[in-house]
Design an enzyme around this catalytic site. Structure first.
Site, PDB file in Angstrom:
ATOM      1  N   ASN A 248       5.055  74.717  63.324  1.00 53.70           N
ATOM      2  CA  ASN A 248       5.054  75.872  64.231  1.00 53.70           C
ATOM      3  C   ASN A 248       4.967  77.181  63.470  1.00 53.70           C
ATOM      4  O   ASN A 248       4.237  78.104  63.866  1.00 53.70           O
ATOM      5  CB  ASN A 248       6.317  75.852  65.091  1.00 53.70           C
ATOM      6  CG  ASN A 248       6.167  74.995  66.337  1.00 53.70           C
ATOM      7  OD1 ASN A 248       5.065  74.798  66.830  1.00 53.70           O
ATOM      8  ND2 ASN A 248       7.277  74.481  66.838  1.00 53.70           N
ATOM      9  N   HIS A 253       2.920  78.302  67.656  1.00 55.20           N
ATOM     10  CA  HIS A 253       3.434  77.413  68.701  1.00 55.20           C
ATOM     11  C   HIS A 253       2.343  76.773  69.561  1.00 55.20           C
ATOM     12  O   HIS A 253       2.498  75.615  69.981  1.00 55.20           O
ATOM     13  CB  HIS A 253       4.431  78.170  69.578  1.00 55.20           C
ATOM     14  CG  HIS A 253       5.741  78.431  68.892  1.00 55.20           C
ATOM     15  ND1 HIS A 253       6.734  77.486  68.817  1.00 55.20           N
ATOM     16  CD2 HIS A 253       6.212  79.520  68.225  1.00 55.20           C
ATOM     17  CE1 HIS A 253       7.768  77.976  68.151  1.00 55.20           C
ATOM     18  NE2 HIS A 253       7.473  79.215  67.779  1.00 55.20           N
ATOM     19  N   ARG A 272       3.447  49.049  73.508  1.00 53.19           N
ATOM     20  CA  ARG A 272       3.017  48.091  74.529  1.00 53.19           C
ATOM     21  C   ARG A 272       2.910  48.813  75.869  1.00 53.19           C
ATOM     22  O   ARG A 272       3.635  49.772  76.122  1.00 53.19           O
ATOM     23  CB  ARG A 272       4.007  46.928  74.611  1.00 53.19           C
ATOM     24  CG  ARG A 272       4.174  46.189  73.274  1.00 53.19           C
ATOM     25  CD  ARG A 272       5.264  45.150  73.357  1.00 53.19           C
ATOM     26  NE  ARG A 272       6.550  45.737  73.758  1.00 53.19           N
ATOM     27  CZ  ARG A 272       7.655  45.031  73.956  1.00 53.19           C
ATOM     28  NH1 ARG A 272       7.639  43.718  73.797  1.00 53.19           N
ATOM     29  NH2 ARG A 272       8.767  45.624  74.318  1.00 53.19           N
ATOM     30  N   GLU A 283      10.718  68.125  69.578  1.00 52.93           N
ATOM     31  CA  GLU A 283       9.782  67.268  68.858  1.00 52.93           C
ATOM     32  C   GLU A 283      10.286  65.832  68.791  1.00 52.93           C
ATOM     33  O   GLU A 283       9.864  65.055  67.947  1.00 52.93           O
ATOM     34  CB  GLU A 283       9.550  67.804  67.439  1.00 52.93           C
ATOM     35  CG  GLU A 283      10.732  67.702  66.512  1.00 52.93           C
ATOM     36  CD  GLU A 283      11.669  68.904  66.543  1.00 52.93           C
ATOM     37  OE1 GLU A 283      12.402  69.090  65.572  1.00 52.93           O
ATOM     38  OE2 GLU A 283      11.650  69.651  67.548  1.00 52.93           O
TER      39      GLU A 283
END
Length: 365
Positions: A248, A253, A272, A283
């Site tokens: 960032n 950003h 899956r 994050e």
């Protein structure tokens, strides 16, 4: 005369009430998850045609009497079905209305045959108009114009010079009913979209389209309870992008948001298709693996880690960068039932503490 006008006004209000109730019901049942004018399957078009036919039949039953002439709002059913699905539903609605008019509401005469042909021509006309790329309001205006012109011709064919008064009333009535229906249908469509957006925002992360933290909590508690009751396997992965703050700070950003979206897509591809993937922090992501032994979960986690490590992430300016992730894995066990999230979080902490870009398990703690 005053009584006649009052009765006519009552009949018109009754028809407005029928249209209102019908639009509300169909909006809540058939169109609850579907937008007006969205592509329909053939079965969907058939159902829409049947629904429109039912509405048209009701509108024929609740006729408006004026000057020895019977008027009704059946054309509104044709326009609404055409807006919902195009030509095919409009024609189905037209056929149903015509059959009901011929065989259920009186004898077959020249006048009823002319009215039947008029209904089918209007169905075809509004179906074509509503299938074209006109704006919502242009579709309504053109459709009402078709209804007014064709039906006015029919009135003069049947009534001759005596058709002026009912024609004027019909034009005013169907135009007012059309504008009313148009505004109501648009209002219901906007209200439904707002409701669906609010519902989605309550459970879906706005940036990545994954489950948000609230939805993760709901699904995790449900899966955990089910796994404990049925003695099934359950594994939780917590995934954190390494040095995301640096990304960032370096690239801004907006590029950080682009990166989060791409990571979310990559997690979906490498997991899956029945695993539960969520974004639970800035994050930080989670992957809930259903009925997965711990060893298999570690294999999947390593596959995800390598996929992120080897993937070139593209920024807004076209530049490509590489990032890594750390993963903490915790599986349900007799000694770890209530604190599986804490165990996964501790495993993630160990993975980051030991150098990042690695998978750490609660069995290694």
């Amino acid at each position: 005369m005053r009584v006649v006008i009052f009765d006519t006004f009552q009949d018109i209000i009754a028809n407005f009430a029928i249209v209102t109730a019908f639009l509300f019901m169909t909006s809540q049942v058939f169109f609850k998850k579907r937008g007006l004018g969205e592509p329909l399957s053939w079965s969907g078009k058939f159902i829409i045609g049947l629904i429109g036919g039912l509405l048209g039949t009701l509108l024929i039953i609740f006729t408006v009497s004026f000057d020895n002439t019977i008027l009704d709002f059946r054309q509104l059913a044709l326009i609404l079905t055409a807006l919902a699905g195009g030509i095919v539903p409009a024609l189905i609605t037209g056929i149903i209305i015509s059959l009901m008019r011929l065989f259920a509401f009186g004898s077959i005469t020249t006048d009823t045959l002319i009215a039947t042909w008029n209904t089918m021509l209007i169905a075809l006309g509004v179906g074509i108009v509503c299938s074209m790329g006109f704006s919502y309001w242009k579709k309504w205006v053109y459709s009402l114009l078709i209804c007014n012109v064709l039906t006015s011709i029919v009135f003069f064919m049947i009534l001759g010079r005596h058709g002026l008064s009912p024609t004027v009333l019909y034009v005013l009535m169907i135009s007012a009913g059309g504008l009313f229906s148009a505004h109501l249908a648009l209002f219901l469509e906007k209200a439904k979209r707002y409701s669906l957006r609010m519902e989605r925002d309550a459970t879906v992360d706005y940036l990545t389209g994954l489950n948000n933290h609230r939805m993760f909590d709901l699904l995790f508690n449900k899966r955990l309870s089910n796994a404990i009751d049925k003695n099934q396997e359950l594994t939780l992965m917590l995934v954190d992008i390494d040095y995301f703050k640096k990304v960032n700070d370096t690239y801004g950003h907006p590029n950080g948001d682009i990166l989060l979206k791409q990571v979310g897509e990559l997690l979906k591809v490498t997991s899956r298709n029945f695993d539960v993937i969520s974004r639970i922090g800035g994050e930080e992501f989670s992957i809930l693996l259903i009925d997965s032994p711990h060893h298999d979960a570690l294999v999947i986690a390593e596959r995800i880690r390598l996929a992120v490590q080897d993937h070139p992430f593209e920024l807004n300016d076209g530049k490509r960068i590489n990032i890594t992730i750390s993963i903490g894995v915790a599986s349900l066990s007799k000694s770890h039932q209530d604190d599986i999230i804490e165990q996964a979080d501790l495993a993630l902490y160990k993975a980051k503490q030991n150098g990042r870009n690695q998978v750490f398990s609660n069995l290694k703690l």
